[in-house]
Scaffold this motif. Structure first.
Motif, PDB file in Angstrom:
ATOM      1  N   MET A 117     128.288  19.994  72.165  1.00  0.00           N
ATOM      2  CA  MET A 117     127.181  21.536  72.381  1.00  0.00           C
ATOM      3  C   MET A 117     126.846  21.207  73.630  1.00  0.00           C
ATOM      4  SD  MET A 117     124.688  23.368  70.833  1.00  0.00           S
ATOM      5  CE  MET A 117     124.369  23.264  69.200  1.00  0.00           C
ATOM      6  N   LEU A 157     129.009  20.889  75.938  1.00  0.00           N
ATOM      7  CA  LEU A 157     130.289  20.918  76.848  1.00  0.00           C
ATOM      8  C   LEU A 157     130.422  22.676  75.845  1.00  0.00           C
ATOM      9  CD1 LEU A 157     131.984  17.746  76.274  1.00  0.00           C
ATOM     10  CD2 LEU A 157     131.973  18.961  78.418  1.00  0.00           C
ATOM     11  N   ILE A 158     130.224  22.514  74.825  1.00  0.00           N
ATOM     12  CA  ILE A 158     130.450  24.118  73.918  1.00  0.00           C
ATOM     13  C   ILE A 158     129.328  25.177  75.283  1.00  0.00           C
ATOM     14  CG2 ILE A 158     129.620  25.781  72.557  1.00  0.00           C
ATOM     15  CD1 ILE A 158     129.997  23.262  70.183  1.00  0.00           C
ATOM     16  N   LEU A 159     128.637  24.781  75.650  1.00  0.00           N
ATOM     17  CA  LEU A 159     128.369  25.905  76.571  1.00  0.00           C
ATOM     18  C   LEU A 159     128.529  25.834  77.875  1.00  0.00           C
ATOM     19  CD1 LEU A 159     124.477  24.842  75.795  1.00  0.00           C
ATOM     20  CD2 LEU A 159     125.835  27.460  74.854  1.00  0.00           C
ATOM     21  N   VAL A 160     128.471  24.849  78.813  1.00  0.00           N
ATOM     22  CA  VAL A 160     129.685  24.646  79.608  1.00  0.00           C
ATOM     23  C   VAL A 160     131.285  25.331  79.480  1.00  0.00           C
ATOM     24  CG1 VAL A 160     131.650  23.520  81.416  1.00  0.00           C
ATOM     25  CG2 VAL A 160     128.828  22.467  80.408  1.00  0.00           C
ATOM     26  N   THR A 161     131.760  25.486  78.778  1.00  0.00           N
ATOM     27  CA  THR A 161     132.860  26.024  78.628  1.00  0.00           C
ATOM     28  C   THR A 161     133.023  27.606  78.707  1.00  0.00           C
ATOM     29  OG1 THR A 161     133.733  24.287  77.381  1.00  0.00           O
ATOM     30  CG2 THR A 161     134.991  26.226  77.202  1.00  0.00           C
ATOM     31  N   PHE A 162     131.863  27.504  76.867  1.00  0.00           N
ATOM     32  CA  PHE A 162     131.770  29.230  77.541  1.00  0.00           C
ATOM     33  C   PHE A 162     131.212  30.165  78.311  1.00  0.00           C
ATOM     34  CE2 PHE A 162     133.639  31.068  73.222  1.00  0.00           C
ATOM     35  CZ  PHE A 162     133.964  30.313  72.996  1.00  0.00           C
ATOM     36  N   THR A 222     130.078  28.837  81.080  1.00  0.00           N
ATOM     37  CA  THR A 222     130.424  28.751  82.579  1.00  0.00           C
ATOM     38  C   THR A 222     131.276  29.190  83.411  1.00  0.00           C
ATOM     39  OG1 THR A 222     130.883  26.805  82.927  1.00  0.00           O
ATOM     40  CG2 THR A 222     128.573  27.199  83.026  1.00  0.00           C
ATOM     41  N   VAL A 223     132.735  29.357  82.279  1.00  0.00           N
ATOM     42  CA  VAL A 223     134.192  29.335  82.258  1.00  0.00           C
ATOM     43  C   VAL A 223     134.687  30.131  81.692  1.00  0.00           C
ATOM     44  CG1 VAL A 223     136.710  27.783  82.028  1.00  0.00           C
ATOM     45  CG2 VAL A 223     134.273  26.266  82.713  1.00  0.00           C
ATOM     46  N   LEU A 229     128.419  33.063  83.041  1.00  0.00           N
ATOM     47  CA  LEU A 229     127.582  33.611  83.183  1.00  0.00           C
ATOM     48  C   LEU A 229     126.356  32.853  83.818  1.00  0.00           C
ATOM     49  CD1 LEU A 229     127.087  34.953  79.117  1.00  0.00           C
ATOM     50  CD2 LEU A 229     127.710  36.471  81.578  1.00  0.00           C
ATOM     51  N   PHE A 230     126.400  31.398  83.863  1.00  0.00           N
ATOM     52  CA  PHE A 230     125.840  30.734  84.328  1.00  0.00           C
ATOM     53  C   PHE A 230     126.516  30.207  85.268  1.00  0.00           C
ATOM     54  CE2 PHE A 230     121.859  31.678  81.545  1.00  0.00           C
ATOM     55  CZ  PHE A 230     122.402  31.791  80.647  1.00  0.00           C
ATOM     56  N   SER A 231     125.890  29.245  86.222  1.00  0.00           N
ATOM     57  CA  SER A 231     126.487  28.117  86.975  1.00  0.00           C
ATOM     58  C   SER A 231     125.704  26.585  86.790  1.00  0.00           C
ATOM     59  CB  SER A 231     126.456  28.192  88.212  1.00  0.00           C
ATOM     60  OG  SER A 231     126.452  29.837  88.723  1.00  0.00           O
ATOM     61  N   THR A 232     126.608  25.584  86.778  1.00  0.00           N
ATOM     62  CA  THR A 232     126.493  24.072  86.399  1.00  0.00           C
ATOM     63  C   THR A 232     125.470  24.010  87.875  1.00  0.00           C
ATOM     64  OG1 THR A 232     127.751  23.333  87.699  1.00  0.00           O
ATOM     65  CG2 THR A 232     128.212  23.857  84.872  1.00  0.00           C
ATOM     66  N   ALA A 238     126.978  16.855  81.721  1.00  0.00           N
ATOM     67  CA  ALA A 238     128.229  18.467  81.451  1.00  0.00           C
ATOM     68  C   ALA A 238     127.550  19.586  82.541  1.00  0.00           C
ATOM     69  CB  ALA A 238     127.326  18.328  80.236  1.00  0.00           C
ATOM     70  N   SER A 285     119.808  35.639  86.595  1.00  0.00           N
ATOM     71  CA  SER A 285     121.184  35.152  87.343  1.00  0.00           C
ATOM     72  C   SER A 285     121.431  36.446  88.201  1.00  0.00           C
ATOM     73  CB  SER A 285     122.248  34.453  86.142  1.00  0.00           C
ATOM     74  OG  SER A 285     122.447  35.438  85.308  1.00  0.00           O
ATOM     75  N   GLN A 321     133.492  17.675  85.137  1.00  0.00           N
ATOM     76  CA  GLN A 321     133.533  18.625  86.414  1.00  0.00           C
ATOM     77  C   GLN A 321     133.541  19.436  87.915  1.00  0.00           C
ATOM     78  OE1 GLN A 321     129.721  19.075  86.661  1.00  0.00           O
ATOM     79  NE2 GLN A 321     130.146  21.065  87.584  1.00  0.00           N
ATOM     80  N   THR A 333     135.891  22.327  85.919  1.00  0.00           N
ATOM     81  CA  THR A 333     134.454  22.975  85.717  1.00  0.00           C
ATOM     82  C   THR A 333     135.014  24.051  86.229  1.00  0.00           C
ATOM     83  OG1 THR A 333     134.092  21.633  83.850  1.00  0.00           O
ATOM     84  CG2 THR A 333     132.031  23.762  84.426  1.00  0.00           C
ATOM     85  N   LYS A 370     138.625  26.094  86.745  1.00  0.00           N
ATOM     86  CA  LYS A 370     138.964  26.456  86.213  1.00  0.00           C
ATOM     87  C   LYS A 370     138.011  27.900  86.619  1.00  0.00           C
ATOM     88  CE  LYS A 370     138.925  23.724  82.020  1.00  0.00           C
ATOM     89  NZ  LYS A 370     138.987  23.562  80.275  1.00  0.00           N
ATOM     90  N   SER A 371     136.685  28.212  86.752  1.00  0.00           N
ATOM     91  CA  SER A 371     136.267  29.101  87.471  1.00  0.00           C
ATOM     92  C   SER A 371     135.908  29.407  88.836  1.00  0.00           C
ATOM     93  CB  SER A 371     134.510  28.695  87.384  1.00  0.00           C
ATOM     94  OG  SER A 371     133.997  27.417  87.645  1.00  0.00           O
TER      95      SER A 371
END
Lengths: 336, 617
Positions: free
Chosen positions: A160, A162-167, A169-170, A174-177, A278, B47, B291, B294, B297-298
């Protein structure tokens, strides 16, 4: 009489709690020491990778050695207990000289907010949707919610996340880690608070989405079970309003979830390793993983102790509060 | 800076979790929950207010990660604390920067020290400090600062020295021991410069007396022991100290730390601040390769250090606008190491047979296709260093050849029965290879290697240790017959051969030589014989390797050739691939990055900036 019984029960529970904490504390102390691996050797290899000569690497790791506990295992255990009694968790080996309590405090402050939000959201979501799924169980909506709960319950947390991170943040950033935008001035100001909240959305959502399915299914099952009870039939026969009947159902059906929720709040001090990993969230999960990897024994001991105490306290609270919530539960031999 | 810190650390205190699996997007619908939708909607609004370091910050903000230093909000600003909030090249400056030259270990680029003179006997170095060097609080960097810096360095294990200031910008440093000149020079020039305004008050008044006493010819053993203990005690005490506010002589100074980022602002008092284009540096924390991928890639990172990356992930990263790579030499090799205390690996023909049976090219392609090159041969050093020392040397390249593998096994006395090689006692020849969990390139390559061995009739499987710490501990105890091992750690040949003929193989440095321990004692898990026959004479490889610390010129070259030849012949290790120092740069915001093979690639981007690189686009 009842008060005496309650006090006696409380005292017994507290004693049992302290004993449990001591046993777990002792067990984890020795278990950690039995782990293979040596923080010095790991640090030495890392320094070689950074271009240090063997002599330089040895010299630098000697500084870590200064923070390693010494003496026989029993002596170390004795020292550890004495320190604990004085509220001292020791100092980190790898973050030399930094008190373990400070490391734990920093991590817990990030974990509690995140996991609490996740737990409460998943519980609220699960309860509401579980009730709907139960009441509408013969409709497409009910079936759909049940399937949704089952599917989401089957998705592991790390998937879950990784799905959210991939969609989010990458692919569509719309969001950052991370926990917050570090360029902002920390403090109780709007931009900083907004950044904290916005950075918490995804990890909290990951937590909520991967766990609300369990609450939904449990709640549904509980509601269906209560709905079949005689007193509900009696209420319907008496012509009580649907709203009143629903209140009776909800009050009784939520009881099993109460214990689960309370224990979840206890476990939240352990953080969520996968989600924190994640999203690069600096909580207890991350601290635990890094301390295990580096064999930072004092931090490991401190973290396990904190989690143990939290779970035991939560369990105790659950026991005590249950008597308040459920009048059918009595102590001292009373019966309804 | 070796290329593999991102591979192995934890460093950052942090363990890298390696994964060759590319978790690509899975098309699923998120639960249509009104609460989640509301949260998402609110978050989108928020955000917009919050922003992120890379998106909302100034366009002259340089974003990267420091693979050698983790970020810890509780850490002091102290270069000798493992998790210190000091970052090399940014707010942590050395007197000079190593050029990581293969041929000249004394090659350094000036920094806080503009020049230095080493005495003929190699015992004294006079350092001249840049008169323009200044701290972020405006005070000049002086010889007092360098003296305080040397004190901290000695307290943290550097060999004893005596420091004498000669004016504000000159300091003379004499070694109290008899170390080789290049080692002594390295110890001095890589000293991290700290402000005496803070540290002088912390250094014990009699510190320098204790340092002299520790190595004094006239002091009693008790006095020396006490002096050592006092110095060590100070070393332990000082690691948790540090100024409340950063006082930096580097191009940046630390302004703020939170668990995810360290923010550094440009130091206007830096002696060459006009060369520094970014006004701010954001060092992001990370916990795994995932990480870093990630971030890449961004498009968040302007520079990323070496990170183990699969071919498909590399493609995804390079598809992002502005991302590209720069490549430098890495002085690290991935090898298999044999435990000669376990039969039949004490038989050189078995080791040679295993070598011939392994297809290094395939293993490299599978394990490290993006940042590895199959080793030309096994010498204990990477190919670039081989080129310097071993021109014209006749070495066995152990090119993949199942038939030669069979020949070697036959010479070892093994018999092939029903397609399986068996030892003299009838048991199948078993070559189980150990790797550490998290080292995805080792795991992938290991599978290829076990397939190769199985194909020639050798029983082989891959075993995985739970984590790197467990792996190292079990390795040191001699539990594995064959294991992956990082070798060839250079650029200096001395460092490289300590990996083959050092502690792990029974030799511990002692004075200018080495003392040998028996197999299984004092960390000796490779268990090579103490003396080997090579080129018609008996040599002690550990003693020979130890002399590399003090020899230079032709003597050194001759020693290296002997050790390379012996390693090639006897195969205590077998090199599979040399790593490449592959780094990522993004040219969207900045340009002018160092070119391939530049010495700067061994240093942090902060150092690049100091030499005029990384300019505003």
């Amino acid at each position: 009489m009842r008060m005496m019984a309650n006090l006696r029960y409380l005292a017994t529970s507290l004693l049992r709690a302290f004993l449990t904490i001591w046993v777990v504390c002792t067990f984890t102390f020795f278990l950690i020491k039995l782990m293979p691996g040596d923080p010095l050797e790991t640090a030495y290899e890392n320094l070689l990778m950074q271009g240090k000569t063997p002599q330089q690497a040895r010299a630098l790791t000697a500084s870590i050695y200064g923070f390693m506990p010494n003496g026989s295992l029993l002596q170390q255990y004795g020292d550890y207990l004495i320190q604990l009694v004085h509220g001292n968790f020791g100092t980190s080996i790898t973050a030399e000289g930094i008190p373990v309590s400070r490391e734990l405090g920093s991590a817990v402050s990030w974990t509690v907010g995140l996991v609490l939000a996740g737990v409460l959201t998943s519980a609220a979501l699960g309860v509401v949707l579980g009730v709907i799924a139960a009441i509408r169980r013969d409709t497409r909506l009910g079936s759909g919610l049940t399937i949704l709960g089952s599917v989401l319950h089957g998705i592991p947390q790390y998937v879950m996340a990784l799905i959210l991170v991939t969609f989010l943040t990458v692919k569509f950033p719309l969001f950052s880690t991370g926990p917050v935008d570090g360029t902002l001035e920390p403090g109780f100001n709007a931009p900083y608070v907004a950044s904290l909240l916005s950075h918490a959305v995804l990890p909290a959502s990951a937590f909520a989405l991967s766990s609300f399915g369990g609450y939904l299914l449990t709640m549904k099952s509980s509601v269906v079970s209560v709905m079949g009870d005689d007193f509900i039939l009696a209420a319907e026969v008496r012509g009580l309003s649907r709203r009143r009947i629903f209140t009776y159902i909800a009050h009784n059906a939520v009881l099993p979830l109460f214990t689960v929720l309370t224990l979840s709040l206890g476990f939240m001090f352990g953080g969520s390793v996968f989600i924190e990993n994640a999203f690069n969230y600096p909580g207890m999960g991350q601290l635990l993983i890094s301390s295990v990897g580096q064999r930072d024994y004092p931090v490991m001991n401190g973290a396990f102790l904190l989690i143990t105490v939290a779970v035991i306290v939560a369990n105790l609270l659950a026991d005590l509060l249950y008597t308040a919530i459920d009048p059918r539960v009595r102590r001292g031999g009373e019966r309804i | 800076m070796l290329s593999n810190t991102a591979h192995h650390t934890s460093g950052e205190g942090i363990m890298h979790l390696h994964s060759l699996k590319h978790c690509g997007p899975h098309p699923r619908n998120l639960a249509k929950s009104p609460v989640v939708a509301a949260m998402v909607g609110a978050a989108m609004l928020l955000s917009g207010c919050g922003g992120s370091a890379s998106a909302g910050a100034s366009s002259r903000t340089f974003t990267t990660i420091d693979e050698n230093q983790s970020i810890n909000v509780n850490a002091p600003i102290n270069p000798y604390n493992q998790v210190a909030n000091m970052f090399t090249g940014y707010n942590k400056e050395q007197l000079a920067w190593s050029k990581y030259s293969i041929s000249d270990p004394t090659a350094y680029a000036p920094n806080i020290a503009t020049s230095w003179n080493l005495s003929a006997d190699g015992h004294t170095v006079t350092v001249h400090i840049n008169p323009k060097a200044a701290w972020s609080n405006g005070a000049a960097v002086t010889s007092d600062d360098v003296k305080a810096s040397l004190a901290l360095s000695i307290a943290n294990g550097t060999s004893a020295m005596t420091a004498k200031t000669a004016g504000a910008t000159t300091i003379s440093v004499t070694q109290n021991t008899d170390a080789q000149a290049s080692t002594f020079l390295s110890n001095v020039l890589t000293t991290i410069v700290v402000p005496s305004s803070f540290w002088n008050a912390k250094i014990p008044k009699n510190f320098w007396n204790e340092v002299s006493l520790e190595t004094s010819a006239t002091a009693t053993e008790a006095q020396k022991k006490q002096a050592s203990a006092d110095i060590a005690a100070f070393g332990k005490k000082m690691t948790s100290l540090g100024p409340k506010k950063d006082i930096s002589c580097g191009p940046f100074s630390l302004t703020r730390v939170n668990p995810s980022e360290a923010i550094l602002a440009k130091n206007p008092n830096f002696f060459d601040s006009s060369r520094i284009a970014p006004t701010q540096v954001v060092l992001k924390s990370y916990n795994s390769n995932q990480q870093i991928w990630t971030y890449l890639k961004s498009g968040q990172l302007d520079v990323a250090p070496y990170t183990a990356t699969s071919a498909s992930m590399l493609k995804s990263i390079l598809a992002v606008h502005g991302n590209s790579t720069v490549e430098g030499v890495s002085f690290v090799s991935a090898a298999l190491a044999f435990n000669q205390n376990v039969k039949p690996f004490d038989n050189v023909w078995v080791r040679r047979g295993v070598a011939y049976a392994i297809n290094r090219a395939t293993a490299t392609k599978i394990g490290e296709s993006t940042s590895g090159t199959a080793s030309d041969t096994t010498t204990g050093m990477v190919s670039k260093v081989n080129d310097l020392y071993l021109k014209g040397a006749h070495l066995n390249d152990y090119a993949y050849s199942p038939s030669k593998a069979a020949e070697c096994f036959s010479k070892a006395g093994l018999k092939k029965v029903d397609g399986i090689w068996r030892t003299t006692d009838g048991k199948p020849l078993t070559v189980n290879i150990q790797v550490a969990n998290g080292f995805s390139d080792w795991v992938a390559a290991g599978k290829s290697i076990t397939s190769d061995l199985t194909a020639v009739g050798v029983s082989s499987q891959l075993n995985t240790s739970a984590d790197y710490a467990t792996y190292l501990s079990d390795l040191a105890q001699g539990k594995f017959p064959v294991a992956f091992w990082l070798a060839a750690l250079g650029p200096d040949a001395y460092n490289a051969y300590q990996r083959v003929y050092g502690t792990s193989n029974g030799w511990t440095a002692s004075g200018s030589g080495a003392v040998h321990s028996a197999a299984g004692k004092n960390g000796n898990w490779m268990a090579s014989p103490e003396h080997e026959q090579y080129d018609g004479s008996s040599i002690d490889p550990g003693e020979l390797a130890a002399t590399l610390q003090t020899t230079t010129g032709a003597t050194k070259s001759d020693t290296v050739r002997k050790l390379a030849g012996l390693t090639n012949d006897q195969l205590p290790i077998f090199q599979i691939w040399d790593y490449k120092n592959l780094q990522f740069v993004n040219t969207s915001r900045f340009s002018n990055f160092p070119k391939n093979d530049s010495w700067l690639l061994h240093n942090q981007p902060g150092v690049w900036m100091q030499y005029g690189y990384i300019t505003k686009k």
